[in-house]
Design a protein around this motif. Structure first.
Motif, PDB file in Angstrom:
ATOM      1  N   THR A 146      55.062  12.652 -51.452  1.00  0.00           N
ATOM      2  CA  THR A 146      54.633  12.392 -50.073  1.00  0.00           C
ATOM      3  C   THR A 146      55.059  13.521 -49.149  1.00  0.00           C
ATOM      4  OG1 THR A 146      54.801  10.007 -50.443  1.00  0.00           O
ATOM      5  CG2 THR A 146      54.801  10.761 -48.155  1.00  0.00           C
ATOM      6  N   PHE A 147      56.317  13.951 -49.293  1.00  0.00           N
ATOM      7  CA  PHE A 147      56.832  15.050 -48.465  1.00  0.00           C
ATOM      8  C   PHE A 147      55.990  16.310 -48.641  1.00  0.00           C
ATOM      9  CE2 PHE A 147      59.590  18.886 -48.616  1.00  0.00           C
ATOM     10  CZ  PHE A 147      59.861  19.000 -47.251  1.00  0.00           C
ATOM     11  N   PHE A 148      55.739  16.689 -49.902  1.00  0.00           N
ATOM     12  CA  PHE A 148      55.008  17.928 -50.172  1.00  0.00           C
ATOM     13  C   PHE A 148      53.573  17.840 -49.673  1.00  0.00           C
ATOM     14  CE2 PHE A 148      53.048  21.031 -53.281  1.00  0.00           C
ATOM     15  CZ  PHE A 148      53.554  22.139 -52.638  1.00  0.00           C
ATOM     16  N   SER A 149      52.965  16.663 -49.803  1.00  0.00           N
ATOM     17  CA  SER A 149      51.599  16.471 -49.307  1.00  0.00           C
ATOM     18  C   SER A 149      51.548  16.653 -47.794  1.00  0.00           C
ATOM     19  CB  SER A 149      51.099  15.077 -49.689  1.00  0.00           C
ATOM     20  OG  SER A 149      49.822  14.824 -49.134  1.00  0.00           O
ATOM     21  N   ASP A 150      52.518  16.085 -47.093  1.00  0.00           N
ATOM     22  CA  ASP A 150      52.570  16.239 -45.636  1.00  0.00           C
ATOM     23  C   ASP A 150      52.722  17.707 -45.242  1.00  0.00           C
ATOM     24  OD1 ASP A 150      52.319  13.535 -45.308  1.00  0.00           O
ATOM     25  OD2 ASP A 150      54.399  13.173 -44.709  1.00  0.00           O
TER      26      ASP A 150
ATOM     27  N   ASP B 114      51.287  18.349 -41.631  1.00  0.00           N
ATOM     28  CA  ASP B 114      51.609  17.104 -40.934  1.00  0.00           C
ATOM     29  C   ASP B 114      53.121  17.008 -40.725  1.00  0.00           C
ATOM     30  OD1 ASP B 114      51.714  14.584 -39.888  1.00  0.00           O
ATOM     31  OD2 ASP B 114      51.234  13.537 -41.761  1.00  0.00           O
ATOM     32  N   PHE B 115      53.635  17.705 -39.731  1.00  0.00           N
ATOM     33  CA  PHE B 115      55.072  17.717 -39.447  1.00  0.00           C
ATOM     34  C   PHE B 115      55.298  18.392 -38.092  1.00  0.00           C
ATOM     35  CE2 PHE B 115      53.949  21.577 -41.753  1.00  0.00           C
ATOM     36  CZ  PHE B 115      54.465  22.572 -40.939  1.00  0.00           C
ATOM     37  N   GLN B 116      56.497  18.174 -37.544  1.00  0.00           N
ATOM     38  CA  GLN B 116      56.974  18.999 -36.439  1.00  0.00           C
ATOM     39  C   GLN B 116      57.921  20.070 -36.984  1.00  0.00           C
ATOM     40  OE1 GLN B 116      58.304  15.742 -33.619  1.00  0.00           O
ATOM     41  NE2 GLN B 116      57.405  17.156 -32.099  1.00  0.00           N
ATOM     42  N   MET B 117      58.943  19.607 -37.719  1.00  0.00           N
ATOM     43  CA  MET B 117      59.882  20.512 -38.387  1.00  0.00           C
ATOM     44  C   MET B 117      60.073  20.036 -39.810  1.00  0.00           C
ATOM     45  SD  MET B 117      62.872  20.623 -35.472  1.00  0.00           S
ATOM     46  CE  MET B 117      64.065  21.213 -36.662  1.00  0.00           C
ATOM     47  N   PHE B 118      60.385  20.957 -40.707  1.00  0.00           N
ATOM     48  CA  PHE B 118      60.728  20.585 -42.077  1.00  0.00           C
ATOM     49  C   PHE B 118      61.599  21.675 -42.662  1.00  0.00           C
ATOM     50  CE2 PHE B 118      57.291  23.498 -42.764  1.00  0.00           C
ATOM     51  CZ  PHE B 118      57.492  24.064 -44.006  1.00  0.00           C
ATOM     52  N   SER B 119      62.296  21.366 -43.727  1.00  0.00           N
ATOM     53  CA  SER B 119      63.041  22.404 -44.443  1.00  0.00           C
ATOM     54  C   SER B 119      62.566  22.447 -45.883  1.00  0.00           C
ATOM     55  CB  SER B 119      64.556  22.159 -44.384  1.00  0.00           C
ATOM     56  OG  SER B 119      64.877  20.874 -44.860  1.00  0.00           O
ATOM     57  N   SER B 120      62.501  23.680 -46.407  1.00  0.00           N
ATOM     58  CA  SER B 120      62.061  23.857 -47.788  1.00  0.00           C
ATOM     59  C   SER B 120      62.586  25.196 -48.278  1.00  0.00           C
ATOM     60  CB  SER B 120      60.528  23.790 -47.883  1.00  0.00           C
ATOM     61  OG  SER B 120      60.103  23.757 -49.231  1.00  0.00           O
ATOM     62  N   ARG B 121      62.077  25.626 -49.429  1.00  0.00           N
ATOM     63  CA  ARG B 121      62.526  26.899 -49.994  1.00  0.00           C
ATOM     64  C   ARG B 121      61.384  27.559 -50.757  1.00  0.00           C
ATOM     65  NH1 ARG B 121      67.157  24.854 -54.151  1.00  0.00           N
ATOM     66  NH2 ARG B 121      67.750  23.692 -52.293  1.00  0.00           N
ATOM     67  N   TRP B 122      61.456  28.876 -50.857  1.00  0.00           N
ATOM     68  CA  TRP B 122      60.571  29.656 -51.719  1.00  0.00           C
ATOM     69  C   TRP B 122      61.428  30.216 -52.852  1.00  0.00           C
ATOM     70  CZ3 TRP B 122      55.759  28.621 -51.162  1.00  0.00           C
ATOM     71  CH2 TRP B 122      55.228  28.310 -49.908  1.00  0.00           C
ATOM     72  N   VAL B 123      60.998  29.974 -54.086  1.00  0.00           N
ATOM     73  CA  VAL B 123      61.823  30.270 -55.258  1.00  0.00           C
ATOM     74  C   VAL B 123      61.450  31.626 -55.860  1.00  0.00           C
ATOM     75  CG1 VAL B 123      62.465  29.483 -57.570  1.00  0.00           C
ATOM     76  CG2 VAL B 123      62.076  27.810 -55.754  1.00  0.00           C
ATOM     77  N   GLY B 124      62.480  32.445 -56.121  1.00  0.00           N
ATOM     78  CA  GLY B 124      62.304  33.678 -56.895  1.00  0.00           C
ATOM     79  C   GLY B 124      61.355  34.685 -56.295  1.00  0.00           C
ATOM     80  N   VAL B 125      61.428  34.923 -54.978  1.00  0.00           N
ATOM     81  CA  VAL B 125      60.499  35.840 -54.323  1.00  0.00           C
ATOM     82  C   VAL B 125      60.783  37.283 -54.762  1.00  0.00           C
ATOM     83  CG1 VAL B 125      59.680  36.736 -52.117  1.00  0.00           C
ATOM     84  CG2 VAL B 125      60.302  34.315 -52.334  1.00  0.00           C
TER      85      VAL B 125
ATOM     86  N   THR C 193      62.135  15.795 -44.544  1.00  0.00           N
ATOM     87  CA  THR C 193      62.777  16.327 -45.738  1.00  0.00           C
ATOM     88  C   THR C 193      62.338  15.500 -46.942  1.00  0.00           C
ATOM     89  OG1 THR C 193      64.738  14.898 -45.872  1.00  0.00           O
ATOM     90  CG2 THR C 193      64.853  16.742 -44.337  1.00  0.00           C
ATOM     91  N   SER C 194      62.713  15.976 -48.117  1.00  0.00           N
ATOM     92  CA  SER C 194      62.568  15.163 -49.333  1.00  0.00           C
ATOM     93  C   SER C 194      63.748  14.194 -49.387  1.00  0.00           C
ATOM     94  CB  SER C 194      62.548  16.054 -50.571  1.00  0.00           C
ATOM     95  OG  SER C 194      63.834  16.627 -50.775  1.00  0.00           O
ATOM     96  N   THR C 195      63.819  13.408 -50.457  1.00  0.00           N
ATOM     97  CA  THR C 195      64.915  12.447 -50.599  1.00  0.00           C
ATOM     98  C   THR C 195      66.110  13.024 -51.354  1.00  0.00           C
ATOM     99  OG1 THR C 195      63.793  11.574 -52.572  1.00  0.00           O
ATOM    100  CG2 THR C 195      63.426  10.407 -50.498  1.00  0.00           C
TER     101      THR C 195
END
Length: 492
Positions: A373-377, A382-393, A340-342
């Motif tokens: 760093t998070f976004f670059s990974d 470079d991850f197993q799992m992560f959480s994020s979002r897509w804005v204004g689809v 995740t991010s911080t």
């Protein structure tokens, strides 16, 4: 004297500060969480740049409150065949410097964007253009090489710029760029705009990166409005303030849990299904997000005309999740890393998901990194799992970017999802113009994605604004853009 000062301080501690509106009476002061990266609309990719640009510059067409594409600087547009688009502009429209807005301005902008040496990030969106013809100062024709169903959506981002003003921010929009000073962007209204009549003289955008600082400045009257830039906890704190108003509406921003399908554990579909059934979304939405989001089934919001509701649904079912893990053939406990991010709210959500997974027999190690760093990974896979979002689809064409096999990292298919049947469906959408046929294709795509589970859909965020009760006329655009600001007035 000391005793009086002490009493004053204690009053502040126990009763809080009385909110005083100290913003200028002729200005709307808005906090934004990050600095716009580039207000030149030919290069603007980040949300804040694009939203401010829409106030400074005009496009031929715009997306309305029902997510339909409607004429704007073009008083009418025609699509006589799948390859030809004709735009007829309003007469007498001028830029902020007084020069006329003509079809040639759009032709020049598109020519620049399509020049690889110019370096615009929008180059790929307009490679399919065959010819651009200026019929006369008010008529522009664009011919494509092959049908491109999302062409008009992409074109909403193209703005009119005057000739030979390469480094200026002169547009024709309802507000005019004035200056930037000390993390502050100042615009003034354009009373000569051909369509919109802004009610407030100035817009002042203040870059305030810290959530607590935004909260305090809004509470203290140093800000008039914060839109979609406060944590859920901050919103709850501000909701009870007598001099503030809270407004929310359904939004388009989609949160998800992403998997690396090349990972030896997560390529096992039963593990992904177990995780999906083991997440108690409603608990997170209610307790952590204070009901400021709604459970999601798809990247597309129910507001979208291409949304398909009849997909595989993963309602909370821990017993089913345990049976799937047992059937996966993997020894328990399964150990996974979750990035995740911080951001505090994001970390709290991840911790609650990790707790829910532990009940199933999945041990999760959280790794939080600063955003870069998070976004670059994530971009590199470079991850197993992560959480994020897509804005204004808005346009369903996003499915091609996210899930076609050609778009694995550095493309947006970050989890390496590869399915030949999905590729064929997605490729058909690229040349299918008929809305009914497109809807059938995207229905099939959403159903297959829900079955294959490269993402676990979490929720769609509500649009949420907290603002001074002195403001009147506030409303949301579903994309949470800033065009509604033109209709806001401010009481003395």
């Amino acid at each position: 004297m000391k005793r009086s000062f002490l009493i004053f301080c204690l009053c502040i501690v126990f009763f809080g500060c009385t909110r005083k509106n100290i913003t200028p009476p002729d200005a709307l002061v808005v906090a934004i969480p990050s600095e716009p990266a580039n207000l030149d609309p030919r290069f603007a990719l980040d949300a804040d740049s694009q939203r401010i640009d829409q106030l400074i510059f005009d496009s031929l067409i715009i997306i309305d409150h029902r997510l339909n594409i409607i004429p704007h600087l073009a008083k009418v547009f025609e699509n006589p065949n799948p390859l030809l688009y004709r735009f007829i502009l309003h007469e007498g429209v001028t830029f902020h410097d007084g020069s006329p807005v003509t079809a040639d301005n759009f032709s020049e902008t598109l020519r620049k964007i399509r020049d690889p040496d110019f370096g615009s990030p929008y180059l790929a969106s307009f490679k399919n253009i065959d010819t651009i013809t200026v019929i006369n100062p008010l008529i522009l024709e664009i011919k494509l090489k092959i049908p491109q169903p999302n062409f008009l959506t992409d074109l909403t981002l193209i703005k009119a710029l005057p000739h030979q003003k390469e480094k200026s921010l002169i547009g024709s929009g309802p507000y005019q760029y004035v200056k930037k000073e000390s993390n502050t962007f100042i615009l003034k209204r354009n009373l000569k705009h051909f369509k919109f009549k802004p009610k407030i003289e100035r817009l002042i955008f203040k870059v305030i990166k810290d959530d607590n600082t935004r909260l305090l400045k809004l509470k203290n009257g140093e800000l008039d409005l914060v839109q979609n830039a406060l944590s859920s906890d901050s919103i709850v704190q501000l909701a009870a303030a007598p001099a503030l108003t809270l407004t929310k509406s359904p939004g388009l921003t989609y949160s998800y849990l992403g998997f690396n399908l090349k990972d030896p554990i997560l390529k096992n579909k039963k593990v992904r299904q177990a995780i999906a059934y083991g997440i108690q979304r409603e608990e997170i939405i209610h307790h952590l997000l204070h009901d400021l989001a709604t459970s999601a089934k798809s990247v597309l919001s129910p507001l979208n005309g291409y949304y398909e509701d009849r997909v595989e649904s993963y309602e909370y079912d821990p017993e089913k999740a345990k049976r799937l893990l047992a059937a996966s053939g993997l020894p328990l406990p399964i150990k996974l890393e979750y990035k995740t991010s911080t951001d505090t709210e994001t970390i709290n959500i991840a911790r609650l998901i990790a707790d829910q997974m532990k009940r199933l027999g999945i041990e999760i190690t959280l790794r939080s990194h600063e955003w870069g760093t998070f976004f670059s990974d994530i971009q590199q896979g470079d991850f197993q799992m992560f959480s994020s979002r897509w804005v204004g689809v808005t346009d369903p064409d996003i499915y091609y970017e996210l899930f076609h096999s050609s778009n694995v990292p550095p493309g947006k298919n970050r989890g390496h999802y590869v399915n030949s049947k999905m590729d064929k469906l997605l490729e058909q959408t690229k040349t299918t113009v008929d809305p009914g046929q497109r809807k059938k294709l995207y229905s099939a795509i959403q159903k297959r994605i829900a079955q294959d589970l490269p993402y676990v859909s979490l929720w769609h965020w509500n649009n949420v604004a907290v603002y001074s009760s002195k403001l009147k006329g506030f409303y949301f655009h579903p994309q949470s853009n800033y065009l509604p600001f033109i209709d806001i007035s401010k009481e003395p």
